[in-house]
Design a protein around this motif. Structure first.
Motif, PDB file in Angstrom:
ATOM      1  N   TYR A  20       4.757 -15.869 -11.890  1.00  0.00           N
ATOM      2  CA  TYR A  20       4.675 -16.115 -10.448  1.00  0.00           C
ATOM      3  C   TYR A  20       4.993 -17.586 -10.207  1.00  0.00           C
ATOM      4  O   TYR A  20       5.066 -18.389 -11.152  1.00  0.00           O
ATOM      5  CB  TYR A  20       3.291 -15.742  -9.910  1.00  0.00           C
ATOM      6  CG  TYR A  20       2.271 -16.864  -9.936  1.00  0.00           C
ATOM      7  CD1 TYR A  20       1.833 -17.467  -8.762  1.00  0.00           C
ATOM      8  CD2 TYR A  20       1.751 -17.336 -11.144  1.00  0.00           C
ATOM      9  CE1 TYR A  20       0.905 -18.492  -8.797  1.00  0.00           C
ATOM     10  CE2 TYR A  20       0.818 -18.351 -11.182  1.00  0.00           C
ATOM     11  CZ  TYR A  20       0.393 -18.937  -9.997  1.00  0.00           C
ATOM     12  OH  TYR A  20      -0.528 -19.954 -10.023  1.00  0.00           O
TER      13      TYR A  20
ATOM     14  N   THR B  59      14.898 -13.689  -7.429  1.00  0.00           N
ATOM     15  CA  THR B  59      13.832 -13.481  -8.405  1.00  0.00           C
ATOM     16  C   THR B  59      13.835 -12.004  -8.807  1.00  0.00           C
ATOM     17  O   THR B  59      14.450 -11.167  -8.148  1.00  0.00           O
ATOM     18  CB  THR B  59      12.438 -13.818  -7.835  1.00  0.00           C
ATOM     19  OG1 THR B  59      12.157 -12.931  -6.731  1.00  0.00           O
ATOM     20  CG2 THR B  59      12.360 -15.250  -7.364  1.00  0.00           C
TER      21      THR B  59
ATOM     22  N   ASP C 114       4.107 -12.753  -6.551  1.00  0.00           N
ATOM     23  CA  ASP C 114       3.911 -13.779  -5.519  1.00  0.00           C
ATOM     24  C   ASP C 114       3.202 -13.199  -4.295  1.00  0.00           C
ATOM     25  O   ASP C 114       2.276 -13.798  -3.746  1.00  0.00           O
ATOM     26  CB  ASP C 114       5.258 -14.382  -5.109  1.00  0.00           C
ATOM     27  CG  ASP C 114       5.818 -15.354  -6.142  1.00  0.00           C
ATOM     28  OD1 ASP C 114       5.065 -15.774  -7.046  1.00  0.00           O
ATOM     29  OD2 ASP C 114       7.013 -15.697  -6.036  1.00  0.00           O
TER      30      ASP C 114
ATOM     31  N   GLY D 187       8.543  -9.176   2.687  1.00  0.00           N
ATOM     32  CA  GLY D 187       8.595  -9.137   1.235  1.00  0.00           C
ATOM     33  C   GLY D 187       8.355  -7.749   0.676  1.00  0.00           C
ATOM     34  O   GLY D 187       9.065  -7.296  -0.238  1.00  0.00           O
TER      35      GLY D 187
ATOM     36  N   ARG E 112       8.603 -11.235  -7.535  1.00  0.00           N
ATOM     37  CA  ARG E 112       8.433 -11.149  -6.071  1.00  0.00           C
ATOM     38  C   ARG E 112       7.115 -10.446  -5.739  1.00  0.00           C
ATOM     39  O   ARG E 112       6.357 -10.904  -4.873  1.00  0.00           O
ATOM     40  CB  ARG E 112       9.608 -10.387  -5.461  1.00  0.00           C
ATOM     41  CG  ARG E 112       9.592 -10.276  -3.932  1.00  0.00           C
ATOM     42  CD  ARG E 112       9.889 -11.594  -3.277  1.00  0.00           C
ATOM     43  NE  ARG E 112      10.288 -11.433  -1.888  1.00  0.00           N
ATOM     44  CZ  ARG E 112       9.743 -12.112  -0.881  1.00  0.00           C
ATOM     45  NH1 ARG E 112       8.768 -12.965  -1.103  1.00  0.00           N
ATOM     46  NH2 ARG E 112      10.176 -11.938   0.354  1.00  0.00           N
ATOM     47  N   GLN E 113       6.828  -9.367  -6.416  1.00  0.00           N
ATOM     48  CA  GLN E 113       5.582  -8.645  -6.157  1.00  0.00           C
ATOM     49  C   GLN E 113       4.369  -9.486  -6.550  1.00  0.00           C
ATOM     50  O   GLN E 113       3.362  -9.513  -5.827  1.00  0.00           O
ATOM     51  CB  GLN E 113       5.570  -7.319  -6.919  1.00  0.00           C
ATOM     52  CG  GLN E 113       4.302  -6.507  -6.678  1.00  0.00           C
ATOM     53  CD  GLN E 113       4.407  -5.090  -7.222  1.00  0.00           C
ATOM     54  OE1 GLN E 113       5.502  -4.538  -7.309  1.00  0.00           O
ATOM     55  NE2 GLN E 113       3.281  -4.500  -7.578  1.00  0.00           N
TER      56      GLN E 113
ATOM     57  N   GLY F  63      11.425 -15.797  -1.050  1.00  0.00           N
ATOM     58  CA  GLY F  63      12.263 -14.598  -0.977  1.00  0.00           C
ATOM     59  C   GLY F  63      12.960 -14.482   0.358  1.00  0.00           C
ATOM     60  O   GLY F  63      14.164 -14.244   0.432  1.00  0.00           O
TER      61      GLY F  63
ATOM     62  N   GLU G 119      11.340  -5.528   1.211  1.00  0.00           N
ATOM     63  CA  GLU G 119      12.370  -5.795   0.208  1.00  0.00           C
ATOM     64  C   GLU G 119      12.127  -4.981  -1.055  1.00  0.00           C
ATOM     65  O   GLU G 119      13.070  -4.544  -1.720  1.00  0.00           O
ATOM     66  CB  GLU G 119      12.368  -7.282  -0.171  1.00  0.00           C
ATOM     67  CG  GLU G 119      13.022  -8.203   0.843  1.00  0.00           C
ATOM     68  CD  GLU G 119      12.986  -9.652   0.366  1.00  0.00           C
ATOM     69  OE1 GLU G 119      12.260  -9.937  -0.616  1.00  0.00           O
ATOM     70  OE2 GLU G 119      13.681 -10.479   0.965  1.00  0.00           O
TER      71      GLU G 119
END
Length: 524
Positions: free
Chosen positions: A307, A336, A344, A367, A341-342, A329, A370
């Motif tokens: 992260y 990333t 974060d 996010g 991403r998850q 993002g 996405e």
């Protein structure tokens, strides 16, 4: 300001069943303009056309652009209200060429320091309010950029006073661009505003390809001046072969004097890359430092926990004020893996202040969209409704009703969550990318008036299909013919777009591109 005197009381005559009173206020930059507007208002009152003319103007705006859903009425009202208040704070289209003083988080100054930010202009304008408006109205987008251009001299002075080169845009800006923030520490350290301004310039260029704005409109001075500032602001770390930005306040204002704020460094990287790109368009030879810093600036990352720490020394689990790292993002578009991403999103959602500013949860929603998690996204977007007060969809800055009212920044974040979340719109170098996804409670999304390369498009997104219609040339496209567009789906299917015709395809990712272009979207 010129206004009709307001009586302390009014009385209905005994022989009338109804009566009306009209109180008029005119606000302008000069007494002559204010008097002219006031006189026009008096004429409209006398002819009975004050309210009808107002309604006609709004009807024209709603025909030009709108965002609505087939689904929950509360969501629809919030979207319409956000568009209404944001458009109310920007110039009217026929006055967009006149000098514009920017948009403050609460619009016109109407209260004390802790209520409306004194009417000053922050990153709220460029990062939170601007993206949704620029997607529909190139003229209004240009007015925002021209406001920043008119403050170049002030930005230059700000940088000089701190011992740096180039341009340092004010954290709190007014007429001159010299920083009017009452807190010296914030003036010196909340420098991500520079990159935020450049992101707005980049989005405008990608949407319009208006090089004249940069050639003769002084836009290039802004972009290159900010790049020069970053060159003078970074420090070199030879041990790790990287550049650092030390002593800053990140978007998460719970922390001061930190090193290598991940958002600050990332937005600096983005603005340097755009400076290089613009230099290639304008045959300008950039200093080699721009490329070197863009390549080597530190972006904090924990390879074990996978992260992005918010800054050097950040301890996972420590509370944060608002959306910060999750902005990597969107809107920054930093590449990333889905896992990072998850991570974060999950790590910072758990520690974000529930009474933080209202724009935050919309960015978490983007996010999760996405990542294909529409229901999780909707769960977070629902948190925004704690900030909306009925019946007029008035936003408070915090969920407990405190802070700035009417909080345009929160509306901008909410609008982006739908405009760039449900549609998956991403304004990229060679295309307008899309990846539509709707939560179960939304049957359809209608987005009318999207402007891209001189074209105005209407989008209808349903659970299984998408319809795109090119209406007419966009506002502000001038005499230039709009570029012919085509839909290019990720499956490889290509569908030409023709004015006045609609095309429908199954819901899937793709891009809108120039029909004659063979280029592809490049990752940031």
């Amino acid at each position: 300001m010129i206004w009709t005197p307001v009586s302390t009381s009014v009385s209905l005559p005994s022989d009338q069943s109804q009566c009306s009173w009209v109180f008029l206020v005119a606000v302008a930059e000069t007494s002559e303009s204010a008097q002219s507007y006031y006189n026009t208002g008096l004429v409209l009152i006398a002819t009975g056309d004050l309210c009808p003319s107002h309604l006609r103007s709004w009807t024209e705006l709603w025909l030009g652009s709108s965002v609505e859903v087939v689904g929950p009425e509360t969501l629809n009202r919030a979207l319409i209200g956000s568009m209404f208040y944001l458009l109310s704070a920007f110039p009217s289209l026929d006055e967009s060429a006149k000098p514009f003083g920017g948009v403050s988080p609460g619009g016109l100054s109407n209260g004390g320091k802790d209520e409306d930010y004194l009417g000053h202009v922050f990153w709220d304008q460029d990062t939170w309010m601007y993206p949704g408006i620029s997607l529909f109205y190139p003229k209004l987008a240009k007015a925002v950029l021209q406001y920043r251009i008119r403050t170049i001299e002030g930005a230059h002075s700000n940088a000089q006073q701190m011992g740096y080169k180039g341009l340092k845009f004010a954290w709190e800006s007014a007429v001159t661009g010299r920083d009017v923030c009452p807190d010296d520490l914030i003036v010196q350290q909340e420098i991500h505003i520079n990159g935020d301004v450049i992101m707005a310039f980049k989005q405008y260029f990608y949407l319009t390809q208006d090089l004249e704005m940069f050639k003769v409109g002084r836009g290039s001075e802004v972009v290159w001046g900010v790049a020069d500032y970053w060159v003078s602001r970074v420090t070199w770390d030879p041990a790790n072969d990287e550049y650092h930005i030390k002593g800053v306040i990140p978007p998460d204002e719970y922390y001061t004097n930190v090193d290598n704020s991940v958002f600050t460094n990332a937005v600096a990287k983005c603005s340097l890359r755009f400076a290089l790109e613009l230099a290639s368009h304008l045959s300008h030879t950039p200093p080699p430092e721009w490329q070197d810093i863009a390549d080597k600036i530190k972006i904090p990352f924990d390879p074990e926990l996978k992260y992005h720490p918010e800054f050097d020394g950040y301890t996972q689990g420590t509370n944060v004020k608002q959306a910060d790292t999750v902005l990597l993002g969107y809107p920054l578009g930093m590449s990333t893996t889905p896992e990072v991403r998850q991570n974060d999103l999950e790590i910072y959602e758990a520690v974000t202040d529930p009474l933080g500013p209202a724009m935050t949860w919309g960015m978490f929603a983007v996010g999760w969209l996405e990542l294909g998690e529409a229901e999780k996204a909707q769960e977070l977007l629902q948190k925004c409704f704690k900030n909306i007060q009925k019946p007029f969809q008035v936003w408070s800055e915090s969920a407990d009703g405190s802070g700035c009212v009417n909080f345009l920044t929160g509306m901008g974040g909410f609008l982006q969550a739908v405009l760039f979340g449900y549609t998956g719109f991403r304004v990229q170098k060679e295309c307008l990318a899309f990846a539509p996804l709707l939560p179960q409670e939304v049957d359809a999304l209608s987005v009318k008036g999207v402007c891209y390369l001189g074209n105005k498009m209407d989008w209808l997104v349903k659970s299984t299909e998408v319809t795109v219609t090119v209406r007419k040339p966009a506002e502000g496209s001038g005499n230039k013919e709009p570029d012919a567009l085509t839909v290019v789906l990720n499956t490889g299917t290509t569908i030409p777009l023709k004015p006045g015709q609609s095309v429908t395809f199954s819901r899937q990712p793709g891009q809108i591109r120039k029909r004659i272009s063979r280029s592809y979207c490049w990752p940031l």
